[in-house]
Write an enzyme that holds these catalytic residues in place. Sequence first.
Site, PDB file in Angstrom:
ATOM      1  N   ASP A 472     -89.689 -90.394 -37.264  1.00  0.00           N
ATOM      2  CA  ASP A 472     -91.095 -90.764 -37.410  1.00  0.00           C
ATOM      3  C   ASP A 472     -91.664 -91.255 -36.078  1.00  0.00           C
ATOM      4  OD1 ASP A 472     -93.496 -91.264 -38.689  1.00  0.00           O
ATOM      5  OD2 ASP A 472     -92.641 -92.580 -40.219  1.00  0.00           O
ATOM      6  N   ASP A 542     -99.170 -87.460 -44.601  1.00  0.00           N
ATOM      7  CA  ASP A 542     -98.906 -88.540 -45.546  1.00  0.00           C
ATOM      8  C   ASP A 542     -99.701 -88.349 -46.828  1.00  0.00           C
ATOM      9  OD1 ASP A 542     -97.018 -89.973 -44.221  1.00  0.00           O
ATOM     10  OD2 ASP A 542     -98.386 -91.470 -43.407  1.00  0.00           O
TER      11      ASP A 542
HETATM   12  C1  DGJ Z   1     -95.222 -92.734 -41.896  1.00  0.00           C
HETATM   13  C2  DGJ Z   1     -94.608 -91.557 -42.568  1.00  0.00           C
HETATM   14  O1  DGJ Z   1     -95.461 -90.455 -42.493  1.00  0.00           O
HETATM   15  C3  DGJ Z   1     -94.279 -91.922 -44.004  1.00  0.00           C
HETATM   16  O2  DGJ Z   1     -93.794 -90.804 -44.677  1.00  0.00           O
HETATM   17  C4  DGJ Z   1     -93.285 -93.043 -43.998  1.00  0.00           C
HETATM   18  O3  DGJ Z   1     -92.081 -92.603 -43.435  1.00  0.00           O
HETATM   19  C5  DGJ Z   1     -93.834 -94.226 -43.232  1.00  0.00           C
HETATM   20  N1  DGJ Z   1     -94.300 -93.846 -41.934  1.00  0.00           N
HETATM   21  C6  DGJ Z   1     -92.795 -95.304 -43.099  1.00  0.00           C
HETATM   22  O4  DGJ Z   1     -93.203 -96.316 -42.309  1.00  0.00           O
END
Ligand code: DGJ
Length: 741
Positions: A472, A542
């Site tokens: 991430d 997301d």
């Molecule tokens: C952003 C990501 O896109 C999410 O899927 C998740 O992993 C969060 N960060 C966790 O902090």
Amino acid sequence: MSLIEWRPDDRQLHLTNGRLSLILAVHEDGSLGPVHLGAPLATGRAYGHLVPRGWTGFSNRLAEPIALEVPTPGSGDYRVPALEVVQADGASVLQLRYREHRIRAGKPSLDGLPSTYVEADDEAETVEIDLADEPSGVVVTVAWTIFRDRAVLARSIRIRNDGRAAVRLETAMSLSLDLPDAAWTLVHLAGAWARERHVVERALVPGRQSISSVRGSSSAAHNPFIGLRREWTTEAAGEALGAALAYSGNFLAEVEVEAYGTARLRMGINPETFAWTLEPGAAFQTPEAVVVWTADGLGAMSDAFHSVFRERLARGVWRDRARPILVNNWEGTYFDFDEERLVAIATVARDLGIELFVLDDGWFGRRDDDTTSLGDWFVDRRKLPNGIDGLSRRIAELGLGFGIWIEPEMVSERSELFAAHPDWAFQVPGRPRTEGRQQLVLDLGRPEVVDHLAGVLGDLLASGPISYVKWDMNRWLTEPWSGALPADRQGEALHRHILGVYELYRRLTTRFPDVLFESCASGGDRFDAGMLAFAPQAWTSDDTDAIERLRIQWGSSLAYPQSSMGAHVSAVPNHQTGRVTPLATRAAVAFFGAFGYELDTAALSADDQAAIRDQVAFFKAHRGLFQFGRFVRLRSPFAGDGNETAWMVVAADRRRAIVAVYRVLNRPNPRVDRLPLRGLDETLDYRITAWPPGLDGVSATNEITRRGDDLQANGLLFDVERHVSPEIGDFSARLFVLEAG
Ligand code: DGJ
């Protein structure tokens, strides 16, 4: 057959593979320029007549729109430059003249940068052309590769300082393409967090039109892809030209329409946040731009990007492999979990047929929320008393793979890593640090930071049976100042950082070749060809709302294959939109990607569990087709009121296909509707079955055997929906599986 022809008498290079031609000519003054990019033309001929001759009324007339391969400022070309090199005397004028070229089979890799590749030398040919500026000693090597069996070219440049004094690069574009007319519509992908890569189209107008990023990641605001299509180009026919940059940092993609109606397309590292000093003897390699040209519509442009990205950009054992169906705990638990809760989720998931459990954020340091612990990549034993090792073994005993979330490039101010190495974070001494999500960005331009991360993350990945990593990156860069660089080289900080990110990826993917890496940046903030070279899939967004995903996945598909798009079914009401969509619709959208679930499986009702068991079984039966079939866009969510979307996937042998039809709002007594299909074998009979079962009227109309020609001409029939409308409801989705008998 050779793909690149050099005609010494005409001083002309012709790259052609029968699908497209690129012709470069050395002009009378020794400069190099493109005279044709487009339809395949015959070799054995000179094309010098395509070079504009200009108006002869005045001699030495300036600003004639002569096509230039590496335009530079200050000597009569007033369009946007591809290269700006400030020399010891402060001037940035260069006269780049053809010196020599080399044609070779295959394709060399780029120093420290991701790029497309070949597996055998006969898959492509590359020409490297040296252009030299004698007074400064600057030598620019333009590299063009043409692939034999794809409508694809790759282009980058390398700038070498053979002079005696240092020079400073202020612009170094990967691609500069002079086009003889500007009658194009620009197509690009714009958005924001949770609504990434929406298609934007605008006709070119005189002046400069650009998209870019200065955020440190390629970003969700603009994707490093740009397309040009004619006004009349459709998905299925017409000219389309696309360019995508294999780069994950600040970029610029721009088209300038100048006074005579020609267009210059340039693409590369964003000059706004870049400068690079080249000492005598040093060289700078730009990232690679991948260029596609076709006369067969936007669909064919996407086909070419999909296949080259999937087969010759992505690497490693997972490149061609069906991806495991995963369950990720993020939306199910956020930070609130312990080992027993995770094992409960995994146990139900296993019973439903899911194959991989992914532990998301919150397992390390003392991370109960997003204010702490990034950088402290050791397990939080309050939550996981048996460590990652113990948890991953329990998951493995269930028969599931185990995956883990990391965010390597980040550090929390409240962390042991920051306490030990405050200077490793980007910051300007004596000034406040700008935080994003309560975190700072590590300066990966410092080799010791990359070494440290490769060490601790390597230990983590070696500590148990870990088969998947979600990498991430959750904030943009600020204070791009590096303590490792002198004052006059701070313009290098952001590019050096990206090179460090690539180096870390390279080390971890090399050390753990069997691990499936998924890139992520707050969802799709770094969904680009650079990342794809290391991680064959990325978390698309997301936003897991099925209706929002229609636009996101459609837009992404312009350049990126569905195997690269992480797509999950999540709980309702959806956490991003509050929308309640049917479970079947959520699956019917997520099937077209690297499929999984992102919810608390232990909280599912018995009915939902049964439905998911069926979804998983259905997906497994068609996984290869969903993930690696040819993706054909049929009805755009960006057209009209966006109420309907349809797309399909077709197997390479065209004996199987799956068509998906989505409707946002149901409307009473709707119009007669037919959906013509594409990409089928017109001579084959296809047996059609609908998923999910039910809606008998609709199924009865379409669940018959029909020939490819009929399906392409007349399409699936939805006339009957006028009568069964109440059964359908809002946010509907139906899939039709076509199988040749
Ligand atoms: C952003 C990501 O896109 C999410 O899927 C998740 O992993 C969060 N960060 C966790 O902090």
